[in-house]
Design an enzyme around this catalytic site. Structure first.
Site, PDB file in Angstrom:
ATOM      1  N   ALA A  12       0.798  -1.230   0.000  1.00  0.00           N
ATOM      2  CA  ALA A  12       0.000   0.000   0.000  1.00  0.00           C
ATOM      3  C   ALA A  12       0.830   1.279   0.000  1.00  0.00           C
ATOM      4  O   ALA A  12       0.274   2.367   0.094  1.00  0.00           O
ATOM      5  CB  ALA A  12      -0.935   0.007   1.213  1.00  0.00           C
ATOM      6  N   SER A  13       2.137   1.176  -0.135  1.00  0.00           N
ATOM      7  CA  SER A  13       2.979   2.367  -0.008  1.00  0.00           C
ATOM      8  C   SER A  13       2.673   3.427  -1.049  1.00  0.00           C
ATOM      9  O   SER A  13       2.763   4.623  -0.790  1.00  0.00           O
ATOM     10  CB  SER A  13       4.458   1.984  -0.112  1.00  0.00           C
ATOM     11  OG  SER A  13       4.832   1.105   0.930  1.00  0.00           O
ATOM     12  N   ARG A  14       2.293   3.002  -2.261  1.00  0.00           N
ATOM     13  CA  ARG A  14       2.060   3.959  -3.341  1.00  0.00           C
ATOM     14  C   ARG A  14       1.178   3.321  -4.405  1.00  0.00           C
ATOM     15  O   ARG A  14       0.806   2.147  -4.311  1.00  0.00           O
ATOM     16  CB  ARG A  14       3.386   4.416  -3.951  1.00  0.00           C
ATOM     17  CG  ARG A  14       4.245   3.282  -4.496  1.00  0.00           C
ATOM     18  CD  ARG A  14       5.591   3.779  -4.964  1.00  0.00           C
ATOM     19  NE  ARG A  14       6.396   2.694  -5.511  1.00  0.00           N
ATOM     20  CZ  ARG A  14       7.586   2.863  -6.081  1.00  0.00           C
ATOM     21  NH1 ARG A  14       8.100   4.067  -6.164  1.00  0.00           N
ATOM     22  NH2 ARG A  14       8.245   1.836  -6.566  1.00  0.00           N
ATOM     23  N   VAL A  62       6.652  -9.367   1.914  1.00  0.00           N
ATOM     24  CA  VAL A  62       5.547 -10.330   1.803  1.00  0.00           C
ATOM     25  C   VAL A  62       6.041 -11.734   1.467  1.00  0.00           C
ATOM     26  O   VAL A  62       5.322 -12.705   1.670  1.00  0.00           O
ATOM     27  CB  VAL A  62       4.506  -9.904   0.752  1.00  0.00           C
ATOM     28  CG1 VAL A  62       3.782  -8.658   1.164  1.00  0.00           C
ATOM     29  CG2 VAL A  62       5.130  -9.769  -0.622  1.00  0.00           C
ATOM     30  N   TYR A 154       6.182 -12.714 -14.389  1.00  0.00           N
ATOM     31  CA  TYR A 154       5.085 -11.866 -13.936  1.00  0.00           C
ATOM     32  C   TYR A 154       3.741 -12.445 -14.365  1.00  0.00           C
ATOM     33  O   TYR A 154       2.835 -12.628 -13.547  1.00  0.00           O
ATOM     34  CB  TYR A 154       5.253 -10.454 -14.487  1.00  0.00           C
ATOM     35  CG  TYR A 154       4.185  -9.502 -14.004  1.00  0.00           C
ATOM     36  CD1 TYR A 154       4.229  -8.989 -12.716  1.00  0.00           C
ATOM     37  CD2 TYR A 154       3.131  -9.118 -14.831  1.00  0.00           C
ATOM     38  CE1 TYR A 154       3.244  -8.111 -12.257  1.00  0.00           C
ATOM     39  CE2 TYR A 154       2.150  -8.249 -14.392  1.00  0.00           C
ATOM     40  CZ  TYR A 154       2.213  -7.754 -13.106  1.00  0.00           C
ATOM     41  OH  TYR A 154       1.233  -6.905 -12.652  1.00  0.00           O
ATOM     42  N   ALA A 156       3.040 -15.476 -15.326  1.00  0.00           N
ATOM     43  CA  ALA A 156       2.816 -16.784 -14.712  1.00  0.00           C
ATOM     44  C   ALA A 156       2.405 -16.641 -13.249  1.00  0.00           C
ATOM     45  O   ALA A 156       1.520 -17.354 -12.766  1.00  0.00           O
ATOM     46  CB  ALA A 156       4.083 -17.638 -14.829  1.00  0.00           C
ATOM     47  N   LYS A 158       0.846 -14.114 -11.851  1.00  0.00           N
ATOM     48  CA  LYS A 158      -0.509 -13.566 -11.752  1.00  0.00           C
ATOM     49  C   LYS A 158      -1.555 -14.590 -12.211  1.00  0.00           C
ATOM     50  O   LYS A 158      -2.678 -14.614 -11.675  1.00  0.00           O
ATOM     51  CB  LYS A 158      -0.620 -12.279 -12.563  1.00  0.00           C
ATOM     52  CG  LYS A 158       0.201 -11.125 -11.999  1.00  0.00           C
ATOM     53  CD  LYS A 158      -0.231 -10.756 -10.588  1.00  0.00           C
ATOM     54  CE  LYS A 158       0.420  -9.468 -10.111  1.00  0.00           C
ATOM     55  NZ  LYS A 158      -0.050  -9.067  -8.757  1.00  0.00           N
TER      56      LYS A 158
END
Length: 247
Positions: A12-14, A62, A154, A156, A158
């Site tokens: 959530a930083s940006r 994460v 990326y 794969a 998602k």
């Protein structure tokens, strides 16, 4: 719409994650924000609190399961539980299959896929115990159709997030837990601000509505899926991409 609901937003930083956190707060939810940059999270938490709801923040990677456990434990302590989880944290690399380093592949999988799994696994026991909840995973149009500007890792990762979303939706439905994903297309961001005019025009040529999206528009879709208006929707991967991919 979300008064008295308690939310966590990862990444959530940006950008999109920040917009999601603010839109959830404007809808009345208490919001814990996660990211890797403490100074940005502190600023965002203060902005959320100024909207008249409770806020909290936590920094961490994460890819580490403990980060998700700590976030859920802190949100439970400060808010009394978690009703909404938005898994937005993600990274991208840009390289061809042959040029891509395997370490880059693994890092993208660790953040985009494993990070989503870690947060879902951390929040589900509490949601089951309280009798329900909403999970929204931020995926990508690239999960559904290849894009030359995204590395194989990326897309794969998602695509795997989309499957995980549907699997969890089926598994958790008896517990009143709704699980959906949003698949954004090209969105105005720090990255797109660096595009030259020629490249921007080529991207826009592939968007039927003729413009890029905004983080706030993606956030509105997330808020809908987190709210009561989506109480008969689960297991969906919702396209929010200006028509760049339709199904």
């Amino acid at each position: 719409m979300l008064a008295e609901k308690r939310a966590i937003v990862s990444g959530a930083s940006r950008g999109i994650g920040r917009a999601i956190a603010l839109q959830l707060a404007r809808a009345g939810a208490d919001v814990m924000v996660h990211g890797t940059r403490a100074e940005l999270l502190q600023e965002l938490a203060a902005e959320i609190a100024a909207l008249g709801v409770r806020s909290a923040w936590i920094a961490g990677d994460v890819a580490q399961e403990q980060t998700a456990r700590d976030a859920v434990a802190q949100a439970t302590e400060e808010f009394g539980g978690v009703d909404i989880l938005v898994c937005n944290a993600g990274i991208n690399t840009r390289s061809s299959t042959l040029d891509m380093a395997l370490d880059d592949w693994q890092r993208v999988m660790d953040v985009n896929l494993n990070g989503t799994l870690h947060f879902c696994r951390a929040v589900l026991p509490g949601m089951i115990a309280q009798g329900g909840g909403k999970i929204v995973n931020v995926s990508s149009t690239t999960a559904k159709t290849p894009h030359k500007n995204a590395a194989p890792a990326y897309g794969a990762s998602k695509a795997a997030v989309n499957y995980l979303t549907q699997h969890l939706a089926r598994e958790m439905a008896p517990h009143g837990i709704f699980v959906n994903a949003v698949c954004p297309g090209p969105v105005e961001s720090d990255m797109t601000a660096q595009w030259d005019d020629d490249y921007r025009q080529r991207v826009l040529a592939g968007v039927p509505i003729g413009r890029l999206g905004t983080p706030e528009q993606i956030a509105e879709t997330v808020v809908f899926l987190a709210g009561p208006g989506s109480d008969f929707i689960t297991g969906e991967t919702v396209n929010a991409n200006g028509g760049t991919y339709m199904n």
